[in-house]
Design a protein around this motif. Structure first.
Motif, PDB file in Angstrom:
ATOM      1  N   GLY A  13       2.139   4.288  -9.773  1.00 30.30           N
ATOM      2  CA  GLY A  13       2.178   4.894  -8.446  1.00 30.30           C
ATOM      3  C   GLY A  13       1.461   4.075  -7.392  1.00 30.30           C
ATOM      4  O   GLY A  13       1.756   4.174  -6.205  1.00 30.30           O
ATOM      5  N   SER A  14       0.491   3.260  -7.826  1.00 31.05           N
ATOM      6  CA  SER A  14      -0.306   2.465  -6.885  1.00 31.05           C
ATOM      7  C   SER A  14      -0.872   1.250  -7.610  1.00 31.05           C
ATOM      8  O   SER A  14      -1.038   1.268  -8.834  1.00 31.05           O
ATOM      9  CB  SER A  14      -1.456   3.322  -6.345  1.00 31.05           C
ATOM     10  N   SER A  16      -3.819   0.579  -7.511  1.00 29.71           N
ATOM     11  CA  SER A  16      -5.119   1.030  -8.040  1.00 29.71           C
ATOM     12  C   SER A  16      -4.993   1.514  -9.491  1.00 29.71           C
ATOM     13  O   SER A  16      -5.993   1.695 -10.175  1.00 29.71           O
ATOM     14  CB  SER A  16      -5.709   2.138  -7.159  1.00 29.71           C
ATOM     15  N   ARG A  44       5.287   8.214  -1.781  1.00 30.24           N
ATOM     16  CA  ARG A  44       5.153   7.283  -0.654  1.00 30.24           C
ATOM     17  C   ARG A  44       6.393   6.394  -0.495  1.00 30.24           C
ATOM     18  O   ARG A  44       6.653   5.886   0.591  1.00 30.24           O
ATOM     19  CB  ARG A  44       3.933   6.388  -0.852  1.00 30.24           C
ATOM     20  N   GLY A  67       2.996   5.327 -15.004  1.00 29.83           N
ATOM     21  CA  GLY A  67       1.593   5.739 -14.898  1.00 29.83           C
ATOM     22  C   GLY A  67       1.314   6.221 -13.483  1.00 29.83           C
ATOM     23  O   GLY A  67       1.608   5.518 -12.526  1.00 29.83           O
ATOM     24  N   GLY A  69      -1.417   9.103 -11.036  1.00 27.00           N
ATOM     25  CA  GLY A  69      -2.497  10.087 -10.993  1.00 27.00           C
ATOM     26  C   GLY A  69      -2.170  11.178  -9.989  1.00 27.00           C
ATOM     27  O   GLY A  69      -1.072  11.230  -9.445  1.00 27.00           O
ATOM     28  N   SER A  93      -7.143   9.436 -11.751  1.00 31.90           N
ATOM     29  CA  SER A  93      -7.575   8.874 -10.460  1.00 31.90           C
ATOM     30  C   SER A  93      -7.999   9.942  -9.454  1.00 31.90           C
ATOM     31  O   SER A  93      -8.525   9.618  -8.409  1.00 31.90           O
ATOM     32  CB  SER A  93      -6.459   8.003  -9.878  1.00 31.90           C
TER      33      SER A  93
HETATM   34  C1  RP5 Z   1      -1.045   8.204  -7.205  1.00 36.38           C
HETATM   35  O1  RP5 Z   1      -2.173   8.409  -6.414  1.00 36.38           O
HETATM   36  C2  RP5 Z   1      -1.237   6.859  -7.818  1.00 36.38           C
HETATM   37  O2  RP5 Z   1      -0.579   6.805  -9.059  1.00 36.38           O
HETATM   38  C3  RP5 Z   1      -2.730   6.733  -7.973  1.00 36.38           C
HETATM   39  O3  RP5 Z   1      -3.153   7.096  -9.279  1.00 36.38           O
HETATM   40  C4  RP5 Z   1      -3.265   7.727  -6.972  1.00 36.38           C
HETATM   41  C5  RP5 Z   1      -4.098   7.096  -5.889  1.00 36.38           C
HETATM   42  O4  RP5 Z   1      -3.387   6.062  -5.267  1.00 36.38           O
HETATM   43  P1  RP5 Z   1      -4.076   5.150  -4.160  1.00 36.38           P
HETATM   44  O5  RP5 Z   1      -4.526   6.078  -3.062  1.00 36.38           O
HETATM   45  O6  RP5 Z   1      -5.220   4.445  -4.833  1.00 36.38           O
HETATM   46  O7  RP5 Z   1      -3.025   4.182  -3.699  1.00 36.38           O
HETATM   47  O8  RP5 Z   1       0.120   8.224  -6.463  1.00 36.38           O
END
Ligand code: RP5
Length: 174
Positions: A13-14, A16, A44, A67, A69, A93
């Motif tokens: 998703g990111s 991060s 997003r 994967g 969060g 996360s």
């Molecule tokens: C989720 O939001 C992502 O998979 C990640 O785990 C979490 C935070 O994303 P960022 O704000 O760090 O981009 O969509």
């Protein structure tokens, strides 16, 4: 130079999420399974998720791993666009430490399943192993590597047991 065609697609998703999801990549590397890894967010960048899923099978991908969060819906959305098997890795996360991602991933209504691992790096590793197990149903050499991996784990437990038992005896404990 072009490498072998990836068989597993890892989506996050990111960026991060990379430190945890690189555990999945490490497992696939260990088993010699070619993979690709990228970022796409169900909330997003939903169009990117759709495009990725729609083209995955044509590119030779056989298993997808997602994967994410938070109230994670990446795996479910991905699964809605493809009939390839999808494995969700709930990531810790958010302030809810991944419980939100676990529940969001695991409670798919009937019709569009996703397989769900444990939260975080354990799950990331198991997602890699599960993907290898799926591929191994049609690949005897991969099956052999999985059997070797199981033997190695069992031998490791034996070694630890002997070490603990001998230390216990040496310490005079009954
Ligand atoms: C989720 O939001 C992502 O998979 C990640 O785990 C979490 C935070 O994303 P960022 O704000 O760090 O981009 O969509």
């Amino acid at each position: 130079m072009k490498g072998p065609r990836p068989k597993v697609g890892i989506l996050m998703g990111s960026d991060s999420d990379l430190p945890v999801m690189s555990e999945t990549a490490r497992v696939l590397q260990e088993f010699g399974v070619p993979y690709e890894i990228t970022v796409a967010s169900a909330h997003r960048s939903p169009a990117r998720v759709e495009k990725y899923a729609a083209g995955a099978e044509r590119r030779g991908i056989q298993v997808l791993i997602a994967g994410a969060g938070g109230a994670a819906h990446l795996a479910g959305v991905l699964a809605s666009f493809t009939t390839l098997p999808v494995i969700a890795v709930p990531l810790a996360s958010s302030p809810l430490s991944g419980l939100d991602a676990l529940l969001a991933s695991v409670q798919m209504p009937p019709g569009v399943p996703v397989a769900v691992t444990s939260i975080g790096s354990w799950g990331a590793r198991n997602a890699g192993i599960l993907a290898v197990q799926i591929l191994a149903t049609a690949d005897p050499s991969l099956k052999g590597r999985l059997q070797d991996h199981r033997k190695m784990m069992a031998a490791d437990v034996e070694r630890k047991a002997r070490k603990i038992e001998s230390g216990w005896r040496a310490g005079g404990r009954k």
